[in-house]
Design a protein around this motif. Sequence first.
Motif, PDB file in Angstrom:
ATOM      1  N   MET A  75      -2.356  42.663  53.833  1.00 56.23           N
ATOM      2  CA  MET A  75      -1.199  43.364  54.390  1.00 56.23           C
ATOM      3  C   MET A  75      -1.065  43.126  55.895  1.00 56.23           C
ATOM      4  SD  MET A  75       0.244  44.383  51.834  1.00 56.23           S
ATOM      5  CE  MET A  75      -0.431  43.924  50.246  1.00 56.23           C
ATOM      6  N   ALA A  76      -2.180  42.941  56.584  1.00 52.51           N
ATOM      7  CA  ALA A  76      -2.111  42.599  58.011  1.00 52.51           C
ATOM      8  C   ALA A  76      -1.473  41.234  58.194  1.00 52.51           C
ATOM      9  CB  ALA A  76      -3.508  42.643  58.626  1.00 52.51           C
ATOM     10  N   GLU A  77      -1.873  40.271  57.348  1.00 50.18           N
ATOM     11  CA  GLU A  77      -1.271  38.936  57.416  1.00 50.18           C
ATOM     12  C   GLU A  77       0.223  38.983  57.100  1.00 50.18           C
ATOM     13  OE1 GLU A  77      -3.417  36.145  54.999  1.00 50.18           O
ATOM     14  OE2 GLU A  77      -5.319  36.664  55.954  1.00 50.18           O
ATOM     15  N   ARG A  78       0.599  39.876  56.195  1.00 46.09           N
ATOM     16  CA  ARG A  78       2.009  40.024  55.811  1.00 46.09           C
ATOM     17  C   ARG A  78       2.818  40.728  56.896  1.00 46.09           C
ATOM     18  NH1 ARG A  78       3.747  42.318  49.879  1.00 46.09           N
ATOM     19  NH2 ARG A  78       5.870  42.869  50.402  1.00 46.09           N
ATOM     20  N   GLY A  79       2.111  41.431  57.800  1.00 47.92           N
ATOM     21  CA  GLY A  79       2.777  42.096  58.927  1.00 47.92           C
ATOM     22  C   GLY A  79       3.296  43.484  58.633  1.00 47.92           C
ATOM     23  N   VAL A  80       2.796  44.125  57.572  1.00 48.25           N
ATOM     24  CA  VAL A  80       3.282  45.462  57.223  1.00 48.25           C
ATOM     25  C   VAL A  80       2.262  46.562  57.521  1.00 48.25           C
ATOM     26  CG1 VAL A  80       4.857  44.626  55.445  1.00 48.25           C
ATOM     27  CG2 VAL A  80       2.528  45.266  54.813  1.00 48.25           C
ATOM     28  N   LEU A  81       1.047  46.193  57.867  1.00 50.77           N
ATOM     29  CA  LEU A  81       0.006  47.197  58.099  1.00 50.77           C
ATOM     30  C   LEU A  81       0.024  47.618  59.564  1.00 50.77           C
ATOM     31  CD1 LEU A  81      -2.317  48.751  56.753  1.00 50.77           C
ATOM     32  CD2 LEU A  81      -3.830  46.882  57.422  1.00 50.77           C
ATOM     33  N   VAL A  82       0.389  48.867  59.816  1.00 54.05           N
ATOM     34  CA  VAL A  82       0.450  49.401  61.182  1.00 54.05           C
ATOM     35  C   VAL A  82      -0.898  49.993  61.568  1.00 54.05           C
ATOM     36  CG1 VAL A  82       1.559  51.125  62.674  1.00 54.05           C
ATOM     37  CG2 VAL A  82       2.914  49.871  60.976  1.00 54.05           C
ATOM     38  N   GLN A  83      -1.467  50.785  60.676  1.00 52.01           N
ATOM     39  CA  GLN A  83      -2.775  51.429  60.904  1.00 52.01           C
ATOM     40  C   GLN A  83      -3.632  51.152  59.690  1.00 52.01           C
ATOM     41  OE1 GLN A  83      -4.376  53.599  63.386  1.00 52.01           O
ATOM     42  NE2 GLN A  83      -6.031  53.092  61.997  1.00 52.01           N
ATOM     43  N   CYS A 101       7.679  49.089  56.276  1.00 46.56           N
ATOM     44  CA  CYS A 101       8.362  48.296  55.260  1.00 46.56           C
ATOM     45  C   CYS A 101       9.871  48.410  55.425  1.00 46.56           C
ATOM     46  CB  CYS A 101       8.003  48.809  53.870  1.00 46.56           C
ATOM     47  SG  CYS A 101       6.251  48.809  53.548  1.00 46.56           S
ATOM     48  N   ALA A 102      10.566  47.518  54.753  1.00 43.18           N
ATOM     49  CA  ALA A 102      12.028  47.540  54.789  1.00 43.18           C
ATOM     50  C   ALA A 102      12.572  48.789  54.101  1.00 43.18           C
ATOM     51  CB  ALA A 102      12.586  46.284  54.128  1.00 43.18           C
ATOM     52  N   ASP A 103      11.918  49.196  53.001  1.00 42.62           N
ATOM     53  CA  ASP A 103      12.411  50.337  52.244  1.00 42.62           C
ATOM     54  C   ASP A 103      11.305  50.842  51.300  1.00 42.62           C
ATOM     55  OD1 ASP A 103      12.333  48.507  50.108  1.00 42.62           O
ATOM     56  OD2 ASP A 103      14.456  48.013  50.354  1.00 42.62           O
TER      57      ASP A 103
END
Length: 105
Positions: A25-33, A76-78
């Motif tokens: 998820m970090a690689e995908r760019g969606v993991l904030v924390q 995420c987008a939605d």
Amino acid sequence: MKYVLLICGDETTTETGCGGWSDEMAERGVLVQAGVGLRPPSDATTVRVRDEAVMLSDGPFAETKEQIGGFCVIECADLDEAIEITAKHPMAACGAIEIRPLWQP
């Protein structure tokens, strides 16, 4: 939109780690924390203020077999994307994960 994933499981759950989910998820760019684990409910203290008096009780807010064991924040987008991401988390297969949108100013 940002969402918190509240990772829940039975107190006896021995599952640890995310099996690479956080890295993906970090690689995908969606993991904030990244995931933060919580100590057992027996270590919790619950605070309530009633009529200006602070009341403390040992243990979690609610006494149930399932407890929140950790959390992650994703962006995420939605909700559909949040559900797709959450379904890949290893704890979704043995516990439960609550998705809750965050208030944002």
